[in-house]
Design a protein around this motif. Sequence first.
Motif, PDB file in Angstrom:
ATOM      1  N   SER A   1      20.637  33.135  61.859  1.00  0.00           N
ATOM      2  CA  SER A   1      22.292  32.526  61.719  1.00  0.00           C
ATOM      3  C   SER A   1      22.465  31.917  60.368  1.00  0.00           C
ATOM      4  CB  SER A   1      22.369  31.716  62.995  1.00  0.00           C
ATOM      5  OG  SER A   1      21.564  30.408  62.765  1.00  0.00           O
ATOM      6  N   LYS A   2      21.500  31.312  59.833  1.00  0.00           N
ATOM      7  CA  LYS A   2      21.670  30.578  58.335  1.00  0.00           C
ATOM      8  C   LYS A   2      22.348  31.358  57.507  1.00  0.00           C
ATOM      9  CE  LYS A   2      18.215  27.010  58.812  1.00  0.00           C
ATOM     10  NZ  LYS A   2      17.065  26.386  58.263  1.00  0.00           N
TER      11      LYS A   2
ATOM     12  N   ALA B   1      35.500  30.989  48.884  1.00  0.00           N
ATOM     13  CA  ALA B   1      36.395  31.981  48.042  1.00  0.00           C
ATOM     14  C   ALA B   1      37.725  32.146  48.292  1.00  0.00           C
ATOM     15  CB  ALA B   1      35.434  33.220  47.914  1.00  0.00           C
ATOM     16  N   THR B   2      37.884  32.144  49.664  1.00  0.00           N
ATOM     17  CA  THR B   2      39.476  32.286  49.900  1.00  0.00           C
ATOM     18  C   THR B   2      40.241  30.972  49.512  1.00  0.00           C
ATOM     19  OG1 THR B   2      38.592  33.633  51.979  1.00  0.00           O
ATOM     20  CG2 THR B   2      40.681  32.688  51.866  1.00  0.00           C
TER      21      THR B   2
ATOM     22  N   SER C   1      26.867  32.827  54.428  1.00  0.00           N
ATOM     23  CA  SER C   1      28.109  33.915  53.728  1.00  0.00           C
ATOM     24  C   SER C   1      29.708  33.357  54.314  1.00  0.00           C
ATOM     25  CB  SER C   1      27.637  35.291  54.287  1.00  0.00           C
ATOM     26  OG  SER C   1      27.758  35.388  55.779  1.00  0.00           O
ATOM     27  N   SER C   2      29.571  32.922  55.722  1.00  0.00           N
ATOM     28  CA  SER C   2      31.038  32.686  56.124  1.00  0.00           C
ATOM     29  C   SER C   2      31.541  31.453  55.402  1.00  0.00           C
ATOM     30  CB  SER C   2      31.170  32.438  57.564  1.00  0.00           C
ATOM     31  OG  SER C   2      30.223  31.238  57.912  1.00  0.00           O
TER      32      SER C   2
END
Length: 194
Positions: free
Chosen positions: A22-23, A35-36, A28-29
């Motif tokens: 899950s890390k 980045a968004t 990545s999220s």
Amino acid sequence: MRNSQLITRDSERESNLAPQSSKPKARSSKRLFTATRLLQLVLVLFTGITMLGAGAPSPSTFNTIGHKLMCPCGCGEILLECNHVGCPDSDRMIGELRQQLSTGIGETGVLNWFAAKYGPTVLAAPIRGGFDVVAWIVPFAVLLAGLIAVFFVVRLWKQRQQPLAEAGAAHAPPLNDEQAALRERIRRETEYGE
């Protein structure tokens, strides 16, 4: 007992594996979110910067060129700002400026026309290009070359003085009693304040 140890080890492995899997998803999220946000920030800044000049009236060519010309009456003012009462030249030059702009020639052409008629002193600033660039650059280049030359001459003098001082001290003849007495007398007589 052995089965319970195996079950315990398997459950520990699963618990160790579960957070590890899950890390990367969380990382990545988080990266995607960052980045968004950065992309949104860049978009907002780009839009803001491009809208800064929107709605502001652009200066007319007449005003632009009129502020690049000097009034030749001797007042030392910009042509469109000449406040000389009864100025014999500003009204005529403003009329000439309007006439030249009506011919459709560009800004450089108008400035060249005025420089040809009244001389280069009619320009508030030199037109870029050719001799004007040389006239602006050469004084600074000569100053820089002079500073560099002075630096090297001073450095050369310092390098010459050190060996001469060392050689002079090494080759100085010893003083006899009469010379030593004379030196001491000179030192006493030239002391200040006693």
